[in-house]
Motif scaffolding. Sequence first.
Motif, PDB file in Angstrom:
ATOM      1  N   GLY A   1     -17.433  -5.239  24.632  1.00 21.01           N
ATOM      2  CA  GLY A   1     -18.610  -5.642  25.933  1.00 21.01           C
ATOM      3  C   GLY A   1     -18.239  -5.057  27.073  1.00 21.01           C
ATOM      4  O   GLY A   1     -17.300  -5.231  27.620  1.00 21.01           O
ATOM      5  N   LEU A   2     -19.263  -4.307  27.778  1.00 19.42           N
ATOM      6  CA  LEU A   2     -19.106  -3.776  28.796  1.00 19.42           C
ATOM      7  C   LEU A   2     -19.499  -4.924  29.932  1.00 19.42           C
ATOM      8  O   LEU A   2     -20.311  -5.677  29.841  1.00 19.42           O
ATOM      9  CB  LEU A   2     -20.065  -2.805  29.186  1.00 19.42           C
ATOM     10  N   LEU A   3     -18.542  -4.916  31.030  1.00 19.73           N
ATOM     11  CA  LEU A   3     -18.675  -5.840  32.000  1.00 19.73           C
ATOM     12  C   LEU A   3     -18.243  -7.398  31.565  1.00 19.73           C
ATOM     13  O   LEU A   3     -19.083  -8.273  32.135  1.00 19.73           O
ATOM     14  CB  LEU A   3     -19.608  -5.836  32.961  1.00 19.73           C
ATOM     15  N   LYS A   4     -17.848  -7.452  30.355  1.00 17.20           N
ATOM     16  CA  LYS A   4     -17.691  -8.766  29.914  1.00 17.20           C
ATOM     17  C   LYS A   4     -16.232  -9.370  29.620  1.00 17.20           C
ATOM     18  O   LYS A   4     -15.308  -8.337  29.418  1.00 17.20           O
ATOM     19  CB  LYS A   4     -18.484  -9.008  28.549  1.00 17.20           C
ATOM     20  N   ASN A   5     -15.820 -10.524  29.752  1.00 19.90           N
ATOM     21  CA  ASN A   5     -14.428 -10.862  29.651  1.00 19.90           C
ATOM     22  C   ASN A   5     -14.501 -11.167  28.079  1.00 19.90           C
ATOM     23  O   ASN A   5     -14.608 -12.615  27.913  1.00 19.90           O
ATOM     24  CB  ASN A   5     -14.219 -11.807  30.720  1.00 19.90           C
ATOM     25  N   THR A   6     -13.828 -10.405  27.340  1.00 16.13           N
ATOM     26  CA  THR A   6     -13.404 -10.791  25.850  1.00 16.13           C
ATOM     27  C   THR A   6     -12.208 -10.539  25.312  1.00 16.13           C
ATOM     28  O   THR A   6     -11.485  -9.685  25.805  1.00 16.13           O
ATOM     29  CB  THR A   6     -14.624 -10.082  24.972  1.00 16.13           C
ATOM     30  N   LYS A   7     -12.060 -11.247  24.276  1.00 16.98           N
ATOM     31  CA  LYS A   7     -10.544 -11.083  23.558  1.00 16.98           C
ATOM     32  C   LYS A   7     -10.638  -9.574  22.961  1.00 16.98           C
ATOM     33  O   LYS A   7      -9.504  -8.702  23.063  1.00 16.98           O
ATOM     34  CB  LYS A   7     -10.419 -11.910  22.374  1.00 16.98           C
ATOM     35  N   ILE A   8     -11.847  -9.019  22.325  1.00 19.03           N
ATOM     36  CA  ILE A   8     -11.750  -7.941  21.750  1.00 19.03           C
ATOM     37  C   ILE A   8     -11.510  -6.705  22.705  1.00 19.03           C
ATOM     38  O   ILE A   8     -10.713  -5.885  22.375  1.00 19.03           O
ATOM     39  CB  ILE A   8     -13.093  -7.564  21.043  1.00 19.03           C
ATOM     40  N   ASN A   9     -11.832  -6.853  24.019  1.00 21.38           N
ATOM     41  CA  ASN A   9     -11.457  -5.720  24.842  1.00 21.38           C
ATOM     42  C   ASN A   9     -10.220  -5.773  25.234  1.00 21.38           C
ATOM     43  O   ASN A   9      -9.518  -4.644  25.376  1.00 21.38           O
ATOM     44  CB  ASN A   9     -12.476  -5.932  26.146  1.00 21.38           C
ATOM     45  N   HIS A  10      -9.440  -6.797  25.196  1.00 23.77           N
ATOM     46  CA  HIS A  10      -7.938  -6.888  25.236  1.00 23.77           C
ATOM     47  C   HIS A  10      -7.439  -5.980  24.105  1.00 23.77           C
ATOM     48  O   HIS A  10      -6.430  -5.361  24.249  1.00 23.77           O
ATOM     49  CB  HIS A  10      -7.612  -8.146  25.475  1.00 23.77           C
ATOM     50  N   TYR A  11      -7.815  -6.277  22.776  1.00 22.94           N
ATOM     51  CA  TYR A  11      -7.171  -5.669  21.843  1.00 22.94           C
ATOM     52  C   TYR A  11      -7.536  -4.179  21.891  1.00 22.94           C
ATOM     53  O   TYR A  11      -6.606  -3.197  21.362  1.00 22.94           O
ATOM     54  CB  TYR A  11      -7.852  -5.996  20.595  1.00 22.94           C
ATOM     55  N   GLY A  12      -8.666  -3.725  22.409  1.00 24.78           N
ATOM     56  CA  GLY A  12      -9.078  -2.219  22.674  1.00 24.78           C
ATOM     57  C   GLY A  12      -7.742  -1.809  23.594  1.00 24.78           C
ATOM     58  O   GLY A  12      -7.211  -0.650  23.240  1.00 24.78           O
ATOM     59  N   LYS A  13      -7.429  -2.516  24.477  1.00 26.10           N
ATOM     60  CA  LYS A  13      -6.468  -1.792  25.644  1.00 26.10           C
ATOM     61  C   LYS A  13      -4.945  -1.661  24.721  1.00 26.10           C
ATOM     62  O   LYS A  13      -4.280  -0.731  24.717  1.00 26.10           O
ATOM     63  CB  LYS A  13      -6.143  -2.870  26.751  1.00 26.10           C
ATOM     64  N   ILE A  14      -4.811  -2.572  24.000  1.00 29.68           N
ATOM     65  CA  ILE A  14      -3.372  -2.750  23.016  1.00 29.68           C
ATOM     66  C   ILE A  14      -3.377  -1.676  22.175  1.00 29.68           C
ATOM     67  O   ILE A  14      -2.595  -0.955  22.007  1.00 29.68           O
ATOM     68  CB  ILE A  14      -3.166  -4.257  22.450  1.00 29.68           C
ATOM     69  N   ILE A  15      -4.536  -1.441  21.375  1.00 29.88           N
ATOM     70  CA  ILE A  15      -4.633  -0.347  20.455  1.00 29.88           C
ATOM     71  C   ILE A  15      -4.539   1.059  21.213  1.00 29.88           C
ATOM     72  O   ILE A  15      -4.145   1.903  20.420  1.00 29.88           O
ATOM     73  CB  ILE A  15      -6.050  -0.494  19.529  1.00 29.88           C
ATOM     74  N   PHE A  16      -4.906   1.154  22.345  1.00 27.37           N
ATOM     75  CA  PHE A  16      -5.284   2.266  22.877  1.00 27.37           C
ATOM     76  C   PHE A  16      -3.602   2.905  23.164  1.00 27.37           C
ATOM     77  O   PHE A  16      -3.630   4.058  22.979  1.00 27.37           O
ATOM     78  CB  PHE A  16      -5.862   1.987  24.400  1.00 27.37           C
ATOM     79  N   ARG A  17      -2.610   2.200  23.302  1.00 27.46           N
ATOM     80  CA  ARG A  17      -1.411   2.885  23.220  1.00 27.46           C
ATOM     81  C   ARG A  17      -1.113   3.945  22.172  1.00 27.46           C
ATOM     82  O   ARG A  17      -0.682   4.819  22.301  1.00 27.46           O
ATOM     83  CB  ARG A  17      -0.440   1.815  23.337  1.00 27.46           C
ATOM     84  N   TRP A  18      -1.589   3.451  21.108  1.00 28.68           N
ATOM     85  CA  TRP A  18      -1.199   4.049  19.697  1.00 28.68           C
ATOM     86  C   TRP A  18      -2.349   5.395  19.848  1.00 28.68           C
ATOM     87  O   TRP A  18      -1.776   6.430  19.423  1.00 28.68           O
ATOM     88  CB  TRP A  18      -1.589   3.270  18.382  1.00 28.68           C
ATOM     89  N   ILE A  19      -3.517   5.088  20.207  1.00 27.88           N
ATOM     90  CA  ILE A  19      -4.301   6.307  20.163  1.00 27.88           C
ATOM     91  C   ILE A  19      -3.885   7.182  21.129  1.00 27.88           C
ATOM     92  O   ILE A  19      -4.014   8.391  20.963  1.00 27.88           O
ATOM     93  CB  ILE A  19      -5.793   5.866  20.490  1.00 27.88           C
ATOM     94  N   TYR A  20      -3.503   6.864  22.305  1.00 25.13           N
ATOM     95  CA  TYR A  20      -2.915   7.784  23.224  1.00 25.13           C
ATOM     96  C   TYR A  20      -1.730   8.661  22.802  1.00 25.13           C
ATOM     97  O   TYR A  20      -1.990   9.878  22.808  1.00 25.13           O
ATOM     98  CB  TYR A  20      -2.194   7.004  24.438  1.00 25.13           C
ATOM     99  N   TRP A  21      -0.767   7.985  22.201  1.00 22.38           N
ATOM    100  CA  TRP A  21       0.386   8.846  21.518  1.00 22.38           C
ATOM    101  C   TRP A  21      -0.015   9.738  20.390  1.00 22.38           C
ATOM    102  O   TRP A  21       0.167  10.853  20.449  1.00 22.38           O
ATOM    103  CB  TRP A  21       1.556   8.088  21.204  1.00 22.38           C
ATOM    104  N   HIS A  22      -0.977   9.505  19.476  1.00 18.44           N
ATOM    105  CA  HIS A  22      -1.331   9.973  18.347  1.00 18.44           C
ATOM    106  C   HIS A  22      -2.473  10.757  18.480  1.00 18.44           C
ATOM    107  O   HIS A  22      -2.421  11.824  17.625  1.00 18.44           O
ATOM    108  CB  HIS A  22      -1.386   8.961  17.224  1.00 18.44           C
ATOM    109  N   ILE A  23      -3.428  10.690  19.218  1.00 17.16           N
ATOM    110  CA  ILE A  23      -4.634  11.242  19.208  1.00 17.16           C
ATOM    111  C   ILE A  23      -4.941  11.985  20.382  1.00 17.16           C
ATOM    112  O   ILE A  23      -4.902  13.208  20.474  1.00 17.16           O
ATOM    113  CB  ILE A  23      -5.843  10.266  18.787  1.00 17.16           C
TER     114      ILE A  23
END
Lengths: 103, 412
Positions: free
Chosen positions: B367-389
């Motif tokens: 969700g853009l400009l929304k405060n949600t749990k899924i956005n937080h997971y996006g940030k957490i998953i991003f670390r894996w995406i950063y290193w691997h992709i």
Amino acid sequence: MAEKTIAGVNLSVSDEGYLQNPDQWTKEIAEEIAGELNIQLSDKHYEVIDFLRNQHKQGTPLTIRKVGKSGIVDIKGFYTLFPGGPLKYSSKIAGIPKPASCV
Amino acid sequence: MKKLLILGGGTAGTMMANKLRKALEREEWDITLVDKHRTHYYQPGFLFIPFGIYKREDVVKPKGDFFPPGLTIFYSNIDLIKAEENLVILEGGKVLNYDYLIIATGTQIRPDETPGLKDKLWYKNIFDFYTIEGALALRNHLKTWEGGKLVVCISELPFKCPVAPLEFVFLAEAFFTEKGIRDKVDITFVTPLPGAFTKPIATRMLSELLVDKNIKVETDFYLEHIDNDGKKLVSYDEREIEFDLLTIVPVNMGDELIARSGLGDDMNYVPTDKHTLQSKAHENIFVIGDAADLPTSKAGSVAHFAGDILFENLMNKIEGRPMTAKFDGHANCYIETGYGKGALIDFNYETEPLPGTFPLPGVGPFGLLKNTKINHYGKIIFRWIYWHILLRGKEMPIESEMTMAGKKRIPY
């Protein structure tokens, strides 16, 4: 976007009152905007205004630090000339757009 | 043999090395990368270290793990770029010449630029979180800190990752609440900007969050010096703010190498065409990431989107075609807000962050400009995406050009 008559000239200005077209700027316009901001323009003010207008023409992004390094005035002096919001107020008086703060 | 030289092996330089090594024939093109450090830091992770969410080992890997085969690497300081002669001199005198140069030397914090900052309170009551050293020192300090005035201050614009100081106060608020000492901590966010963020609609959303969380905001505060004895921030217009614990975003500047080589502006950033990413002064020099003076965020996501454009334009240039790819300033930032939630913003040179869904219109999952749990997971998953992709220059399922699909235009 809005229309505003400043120093007898009809100008298009941003919602916050910044001139849309820097080429329409005159000293009379500068004096009137400065008056609204309770600033009495001196030669030093005009040196800063010229500097800002030249930098803007060259497409250089403006910051308070850049003005402080211009050799015209240091940052403290810049605050003394335009109290409260030196870059915002000087840009408004200089007839250039509101400085885009970096994102 | 033609030569392509990349200066800097951070996010942007590593990504470009991977993309270009795949595309350019090894028999025809020598690709060389120079960096002074052997360690790659996952910089978005620094934010989590002070609160004990990440440890050092979560954000550190050897740079060498991410470089492609067929890349020549020098771990060395660089003395000078001689752009008129198409050569670069390394510390010790080794000379590298190039047909094309990519500058990816980033931006650095410069606490020495603010009087009184790197003084007797430095790493005792004053910390940064833009270096591993600062983040770890702050973590140790917070372990035993019993409360008082916490001030987070931005010294100067531009600075790396404009949402990070906001994320810091949100995470700090949650940290002290969970620790049971929120009532003993007074949090103030101090910024030279007229609002919490640079763009009006996002500022409104973020300001509401700051009010909800009882975080004070001091705007238009332009830091002049630190009064170490009085434990005070002092601005150019002589306002004062007291602190017990100060987290500072020091002045950011491009690498000194850029200044020494006469290639930078007054902040050592390289003047760069904001659409083609070519240096304004030299047609065989391209600039990517924080080293450029682009009017957009200094952030990994920007480097990533710009990377696609730079790759296309460099290939166009090498193969004699016009440089048709145009960078739009696209940035995409997850904003941690504490308590396992996050917000997301997506914007470019022309379009400010708007509400909506991302990346799929109407669907999300983010969700853009929304405060949600899924956005937080996006940030957490991003670390894996950063290193691997991302670092490896692989395709991401997000277009480099920003899209209006899924966004809603709303009035200020």
